[in-house]
Enzyme design. Sequence first.
Site, PDB file in Angstrom:
ATOM      1  N   ARG B  53       0.813  -1.223   0.000  1.00 62.13           N
ATOM      2  CA  ARG B  53       0.000   0.000   0.000  1.00 62.13           C
ATOM      3  C   ARG B  53       0.844   1.269   0.000  1.00 62.13           C
ATOM      4  O   ARG B  53       0.347   2.350  -0.307  1.00 62.13           O
ATOM      5  CB  ARG B  53      -0.966  -0.010   1.187  1.00 62.13           C
ATOM      6  N   TYR B  57      -0.411   4.316  -2.125  1.00 60.02           N
ATOM      7  CA  TYR B  57      -0.589   5.682  -1.621  1.00 60.02           C
ATOM      8  C   TYR B  57       0.251   6.680  -2.415  1.00 60.02           C
ATOM      9  O   TYR B  57      -0.174   7.810  -2.659  1.00 60.02           O
ATOM     10  CB  TYR B  57      -0.255   5.740  -0.128  1.00 60.02           C
ATOM     11  N   TYR B  79     -13.085   8.796   2.125  1.00 63.35           N
ATOM     12  CA  TYR B  79     -14.056   8.182   3.031  1.00 63.35           C
ATOM     13  C   TYR B  79     -13.812   8.679   4.462  1.00 63.35           C
ATOM     14  O   TYR B  79     -12.678   8.618   4.955  1.00 63.35           O
ATOM     15  CB  TYR B  79     -13.862   6.668   2.950  1.00 63.35           C
TER      16      TYR B  79
END
Lengths: 69, 249
Positions: B53, B57, B79
Amino acid sequence: MTAITLLEKLGADASFDPSLLSAQDKETLEDIISKANTFNAIELISVPDEKESEEKEPEEEKEPEEKQS
Amino acid sequence: MTVGAHIAPIARSHIENADIVFFAGHPLMEMWVTEMNSNLHSLQVFYAEGKDRRITYKEMVNAMMTEVRAGKKVVGAFYGHPGVFALPPHNVIKIAKKEGYAAHMVPGISAEDCLYADLGVDPGKVGSQHFEASQFMFYQRQVDPSAYLILWQVGIAGDKSAAKFSTGKAYRQILVELLNENYPNEHKVALYECPTVAIREPRIEWITLGDFIEAELSLITTMLIPPSQKLLKNQSIIDRLALLEKNAH
Protein backbone atom coordinates in the site's frame (compact mmCIF):
# COMPACT_ATOMS: atom_id res chain seq x y z
CA MET A 1 -35.76 10.13 -8.95
CA THR A 2 -32.65 8.03 -9.49
CA ALA A 3 -31.55 5.47 -6.93
CA ILE A 4 -28.62 7.59 -5.83
CA THR A 5 -30.85 10.67 -5.50
CA LEU A 6 -33.17 8.60 -3.32
CA LEU A 7 -30.27 7.48 -1.16
CA GLU A 8 -29.07 11.06 -0.85
CA LYS A 9 -32.54 12.21 0.18
CA LEU A 10 -32.80 9.39 2.72
CA GLY A 11 -29.50 10.47 4.25
CA ALA A 12 -30.05 14.22 4.14
CA ASP A 13 -33.77 14.84 4.65
CA ALA A 14 -35.00 14.04 8.16
CA SER A 15 -38.62 14.48 7.08
CA PHE A 16 -38.30 11.90 4.32
CA ASP A 17 -39.94 8.75 5.67
CA PRO A 18 -38.36 5.56 4.25
CA SER A 19 -41.58 3.64 4.94
CA LEU A 20 -43.30 5.78 2.31
CA LEU A 21 -40.99 4.52 -0.42
CA SER A 22 -42.85 2.72 -3.16
CA ALA A 23 -42.21 -0.98 -3.72
CA GLN A 24 -40.46 -0.10 -6.97
CA ASP A 25 -38.19 2.42 -5.23
CA LYS A 26 -37.34 -0.12 -2.55
CA GLU A 27 -36.50 -2.66 -5.20
CA THR A 28 -34.34 -0.12 -7.05
CA LEU A 29 -32.46 0.71 -3.84
CA GLU A 30 -31.90 -2.90 -2.87
CA ASP A 31 -30.66 -3.56 -6.39
CA ILE A 32 -28.10 -0.75 -6.36
CA ILE A 33 -26.95 -1.64 -2.83
CA SER A 34 -26.52 -5.32 -3.64
CA LYS A 35 -24.59 -4.54 -6.82
CA ALA A 36 -22.16 -2.15 -5.10
CA ASN A 37 -18.75 -3.74 -4.83
CA THR A 38 -16.82 -3.83 -1.62
CA PHE A 39 -14.16 -1.18 -1.29
CA ASN A 40 -10.88 -0.67 0.47
CA ALA A 41 -11.06 1.82 3.30
CA ILE A 42 -7.53 1.20 4.54
CA GLU A 43 -5.69 4.49 4.19
CA LEU A 44 -3.00 4.15 6.82
CA ILE A 45 0.06 1.95 7.13
CA SER A 46 1.88 0.71 10.18
CA VAL A 47 5.06 -1.24 9.68
CA PRO A 48 7.23 -2.76 12.39
CA ASP A 49 10.42 -1.05 11.27
CA GLU A 50 10.26 2.74 11.35
CA LYS A 51 12.75 2.93 8.45
CA GLU A 52 10.25 1.09 6.25
CA SER A 53 7.53 3.56 7.06
CA GLU A 54 5.84 5.92 4.65
CA GLU A 55 7.70 8.75 3.01
CA LYS A 56 8.81 11.24 5.61
CA GLU A 57 7.83 14.84 5.69
CA PRO A 58 10.06 17.08 3.62
CA GLU A 59 11.37 18.79 6.75
CA GLU A 60 12.33 15.45 8.25
CA GLU A 61 14.21 14.16 5.24
CA LYS A 62 17.23 16.29 5.95
CA GLU A 63 19.59 14.93 8.56
CA PRO A 64 20.25 17.40 11.37
CA GLU A 65 23.55 19.13 10.91
CA GLU A 66 26.24 18.32 13.38
CA LYS A 67 27.00 21.04 15.80
CA GLN A 68 30.36 22.68 15.30
CA SER A 69 32.46 22.34 18.39
CA MET B 1 -20.12 7.11 6.43
CA THR B 2 -23.62 7.51 5.11
CA VAL B 3 -24.59 8.68 1.62
CA GLY B 4 -26.43 12.00 1.74
CA ALA B 5 -25.82 12.58 5.43
CA HIS B 6 -22.14 12.94 6.14
CA ILE B 7 -20.66 15.77 4.16
CA ALA B 8 -19.97 19.34 5.22
CA PRO B 9 -21.45 22.13 3.05
CA ILE B 10 -17.98 23.55 2.43
CA ALA B 11 -16.68 20.15 1.31
CA ARG B 12 -19.58 19.80 -1.08
CA SER B 13 -18.94 23.28 -2.46
CA HIS B 14 -15.26 22.44 -3.08
CA ILE B 15 -16.28 19.26 -4.90
CA GLU B 16 -18.87 21.05 -7.03
CA ASN B 17 -16.42 23.76 -8.02
CA ALA B 18 -13.38 21.59 -8.69
CA ASP B 19 -11.91 21.00 -12.13
CA ILE B 20 -11.28 17.40 -11.17
CA VAL B 21 -12.19 15.24 -8.17
CA PHE B 22 -10.27 12.21 -6.96
CA PHE B 23 -12.34 9.90 -4.80
CA ALA B 24 -11.53 7.08 -2.37
CA GLY B 25 -14.52 5.40 -0.80
CA HIS B 26 -17.58 3.21 -1.18
CA PRO B 27 -18.94 2.80 -4.76
CA LEU B 28 -22.32 4.24 -3.75
CA MET B 29 -20.60 7.30 -2.32
CA GLU B 30 -18.64 7.54 -5.52
CA MET B 31 -21.92 7.65 -7.45
CA TRP B 32 -23.21 10.30 -5.06
CA VAL B 33 -20.11 12.47 -5.45
CA THR B 34 -20.27 12.02 -9.24
CA GLU B 35 -23.65 13.76 -9.11
CA MET B 36 -21.84 16.76 -7.61
CA ASN B 37 -19.01 16.71 -10.14
CA SER B 38 -18.97 14.44 -13.16
CA ASN B 39 -15.20 14.74 -13.63
CA LEU B 40 -14.50 12.18 -10.90
CA HIS B 41 -11.59 9.75 -10.92
CA SER B 42 -11.59 6.81 -8.54
CA LEU B 43 -8.54 6.20 -6.39
CA GLN B 44 -9.75 2.67 -5.63
CA VAL B 45 -8.09 1.50 -8.84
CA PHE B 46 -4.70 1.78 -7.17
CA TYR B 47 -5.50 -0.87 -4.55
CA ALA B 48 -4.68 -4.50 -5.27
CA GLU B 49 -4.34 -7.50 -3.00
CA GLY B 50 -0.67 -8.36 -2.64
CA LYS B 51 0.40 -4.85 -3.65
CA ASP B 52 2.29 -2.84 -1.05
CA ARG B 53 0.00 0.00 0.00
CA ARG B 54 3.00 2.32 0.23
CA ILE B 55 3.05 2.10 -3.57
CA THR B 56 -0.73 2.53 -3.72
CA TYR B 57 -0.59 5.68 -1.62
CA LYS B 58 2.27 7.15 -3.65
CA GLU B 59 0.29 6.50 -6.82
CA MET B 60 -2.72 8.27 -5.32
CA VAL B 61 -0.60 11.28 -4.41
CA ASN B 62 1.09 11.32 -7.84
CA ALA B 63 -2.28 11.18 -9.61
CA MET B 64 -3.53 14.20 -7.70
CA MET B 65 -0.26 16.15 -7.97
CA THR B 66 -0.10 15.62 -11.73
CA GLU B 67 -3.36 17.54 -12.07
CA VAL B 68 -2.30 20.18 -9.55
CA ARG B 69 0.92 20.77 -11.52
CA ALA B 70 -1.20 21.08 -14.67
CA GLY B 71 -2.85 24.08 -13.06
CA LYS B 72 -6.17 22.46 -12.26
CA LYS B 73 -8.32 23.00 -9.20
CA VAL B 74 -8.11 19.56 -7.60
CA VAL B 75 -10.18 18.00 -4.82
CA GLY B 76 -9.34 14.72 -3.10
CA ALA B 77 -12.45 13.33 -1.44
CA PHE B 78 -11.85 10.52 1.04
CA TYR B 79 -14.06 8.18 3.03
CA GLY B 80 -14.71 9.65 6.48
CA HIS B 81 -12.44 12.41 7.72
CA PRO B 82 -9.59 12.90 5.23
CA GLY B 83 -7.11 13.52 8.02
CA VAL B 84 -8.05 10.68 10.37
CA PHE B 85 -6.20 7.39 9.86
CA ALA B 86 -5.51 8.43 6.28
CA LEU B 87 -2.02 8.92 4.86
CA PRO B 88 -2.46 10.12 1.24
CA PRO B 89 -4.46 13.28 2.06
CA HIS B 90 -1.81 14.49 4.52
CA ASN B 91 1.01 13.66 2.12
CA VAL B 92 -0.52 15.32 -0.94
CA ILE B 93 -1.19 18.52 0.98
CA LYS B 94 2.40 18.61 2.30
CA ILE B 95 3.84 18.07 -1.16
CA ALA B 96 1.55 20.63 -2.80
CA LYS B 97 2.46 23.24 -0.21
CA LYS B 98 6.17 22.45 -0.56
CA GLU B 99 5.86 23.08 -4.29
CA GLY B 100 4.15 26.41 -3.64
CA TYR B 101 0.53 25.51 -4.33
CA ALA B 102 -2.33 26.52 -2.05
CA ALA B 103 -3.69 23.40 -0.37
CA HIS B 104 -5.76 22.71 2.68
CA MET B 105 -7.90 20.04 4.31
CA VAL B 106 -11.60 20.31 5.11
CA PRO B 107 -12.74 18.17 8.04
CA GLY B 108 -15.23 15.38 7.52
CA ILE B 109 -17.20 12.95 9.65
CA SER B 110 -15.06 10.00 10.64
CA ALA B 111 -15.96 6.50 11.79
CA GLU B 112 -15.02 7.73 15.25
CA ASP B 113 -17.72 10.42 15.14
CA CYS B 114 -20.35 7.91 13.99
CA LEU B 115 -19.24 5.42 16.64
CA TYR B 116 -19.75 7.92 19.45
CA ALA B 117 -23.25 8.71 18.19
CA ASP B 118 -24.35 5.14 17.48
CA LEU B 119 -22.90 3.53 20.60
CA GLY B 120 -23.70 6.42 22.94
CA VAL B 121 -20.09 6.73 24.02
CA ASP B 122 -18.63 10.01 25.21
CA PRO B 123 -14.81 9.97 24.93
CA GLY B 124 -14.65 12.71 27.55
CA LYS B 125 -16.24 10.54 30.24
CA VAL B 126 -13.14 8.52 31.10
CA GLY B 127 -10.85 9.37 28.20
CA SER B 128 -10.26 7.55 24.94
CA GLN B 129 -7.22 6.03 23.26
CA HIS B 130 -6.98 5.32 19.56
CA PHE B 131 -4.47 3.06 17.87
CA GLU B 132 -4.12 1.54 14.47
CA ALA B 133 -4.38 -2.18 15.29
CA SER B 134 -1.14 -3.24 13.59
CA GLN B 135 0.83 -0.39 15.11
CA PHE B 136 -0.61 -1.38 18.48
CA MET B 137 0.87 -4.84 17.95
CA PHE B 138 4.23 -3.80 16.48
CA TYR B 139 5.16 -1.28 19.16
CA GLN B 140 5.13 -1.24 22.94
CA ARG B 141 2.22 1.03 23.83
CA GLN B 142 1.09 2.14 27.25
CA VAL B 143 -2.60 1.28 27.59
CA ASP B 144 -4.75 2.99 30.19
CA PRO B 145 -7.38 0.32 31.01
CA SER B 146 -9.49 2.91 32.84
CA ALA B 147 -10.18 4.68 29.51
CA TYR B 148 -11.84 3.54 26.30
CA LEU B 149 -9.53 1.83 23.83
CA ILE B 150 -10.46 2.05 20.14
CA LEU B 151 -8.56 -0.07 17.62
CA TRP B 152 -8.81 0.85 13.93
CA GLN B 153 -8.26 -1.40 10.94
CA VAL B 154 -8.63 -4.58 13.02
CA GLY B 155 -9.43 -6.54 9.85
CA ILE B 156 -5.77 -6.35 8.85
CA ALA B 157 -4.31 -6.44 12.37
CA GLY B 158 -0.70 -7.59 12.35
CA ASP B 159 -0.12 -7.26 8.61
CA LYS B 160 3.60 -6.56 8.21
CA SER B 161 3.45 -6.67 4.42
CA ALA B 162 1.09 -3.71 4.05
CA ALA B 163 -0.35 -5.70 1.16
CA LYS B 164 -3.13 -7.83 2.66
CA PHE B 165 -6.88 -7.21 2.51
CA SER B 166 -7.37 -9.30 5.66
CA THR B 167 -5.41 -11.20 8.26
CA GLY B 168 -6.51 -14.43 9.85
CA LYS B 169 -7.33 -15.93 13.20
CA ALA B 170 -3.70 -16.56 14.14
CA TYR B 171 -3.04 -12.82 13.89
CA ARG B 172 -6.09 -12.01 15.98
CA GLN B 173 -5.05 -14.59 18.55
CA ILE B 174 -1.83 -12.64 19.08
CA LEU B 175 -3.76 -9.37 19.33
CA VAL B 176 -6.12 -10.87 21.90
CA GLU B 177 -3.17 -12.18 23.94
CA LEU B 178 -1.66 -8.70 23.87
CA LEU B 179 -4.95 -7.20 25.01
CA ASN B 180 -5.20 -9.85 27.75
CA GLU B 181 -2.50 -7.91 29.59
CA ASN B 182 -5.27 -5.46 30.46
CA TYR B 183 -8.55 -7.13 29.50
CA PRO B 184 -9.75 -10.67 30.30
CA ASN B 185 -11.18 -12.85 27.54
CA GLU B 186 -14.67 -12.38 29.05
CA HIS B 187 -14.43 -8.60 28.67
CA LYS B 188 -17.15 -7.24 26.35
CA VAL B 189 -16.00 -5.36 23.26
CA ALA B 190 -17.98 -3.85 20.39
CA LEU B 191 -17.38 -4.33 16.68
CA TYR B 192 -18.63 -1.26 14.88
CA GLU B 193 -19.32 -0.34 11.26
CA CYS B 194 -21.04 2.84 10.14
CA PRO B 195 -23.85 2.20 7.62
CA THR B 196 -23.16 3.34 4.06
CA VAL B 197 -26.82 4.06 3.33
CA ALA B 198 -29.53 5.46 5.58
CA ILE B 199 -31.81 2.44 5.16
CA ARG B 200 -29.24 0.17 6.82
CA GLU B 201 -28.45 -0.06 10.51
CA PRO B 202 -24.94 0.36 11.87
CA ARG B 203 -23.12 -2.82 12.83
CA ILE B 204 -22.94 -2.83 16.61
CA GLU B 205 -21.95 -6.29 17.73
CA TRP B 206 -21.07 -6.85 21.36
CA ILE B 207 -18.89 -9.92 21.82
CA THR B 208 -16.37 -11.12 24.35
CA LEU B 209 -12.75 -10.33 23.66
CA GLY B 210 -12.08 -14.06 23.36
CA ASP B 211 -14.70 -14.35 20.61
CA PHE B 212 -12.96 -11.64 18.58
CA ILE B 213 -10.66 -14.31 17.13
CA GLU B 214 -13.60 -15.94 15.32
CA ALA B 215 -15.47 -12.72 14.48
CA GLU B 216 -16.29 -11.65 10.95
CA LEU B 217 -14.37 -8.51 10.12
CA SER B 218 -14.32 -6.16 7.16
CA LEU B 219 -11.98 -3.37 6.12
CA ILE B 220 -14.23 -0.83 7.88
CA THR B 221 -14.59 -2.66 11.20
CA THR B 222 -13.53 -0.70 14.28
CA MET B 223 -13.26 -2.27 17.74
CA LEU B 224 -14.30 -0.42 20.88
CA ILE B 225 -12.96 -1.76 24.15
CA PRO B 226 -14.62 -0.23 27.23
CA PRO B 227 -12.58 0.28 30.41
CA SER B 228 -11.69 -2.77 32.47
CA GLN B 229 -10.68 -0.74 35.50
CA LYS B 230 -12.16 2.16 37.44
CA LEU B 231 -10.46 5.53 37.51
CA LEU B 232 -7.89 5.71 40.29
CA LYS B 233 -7.59 8.96 42.17
CA ASN B 234 -4.27 10.76 42.10
CA GLN B 235 -4.42 11.68 45.76
CA SER B 236 -1.10 13.52 45.93
CA ILE B 237 -2.19 15.93 43.16
CA ILE B 238 -5.62 16.35 44.74
CA ASP B 239 -3.91 17.21 48.06
CA ARG B 240 -1.60 19.73 46.39
CA LEU B 241 -4.54 21.40 44.64
CA ALA B 242 -6.45 21.54 47.91
CA LEU B 243 -3.45 23.24 49.50
CA LEU B 244 -3.42 25.85 46.73
CA GLU B 245 -7.07 26.63 47.34
CA LYS B 246 -6.53 26.76 51.09
CA ASN B 247 -3.61 29.17 50.73
CA ALA B 248 -5.61 31.39 48.36
CA HIS B 249 -8.13 32.18 51.10
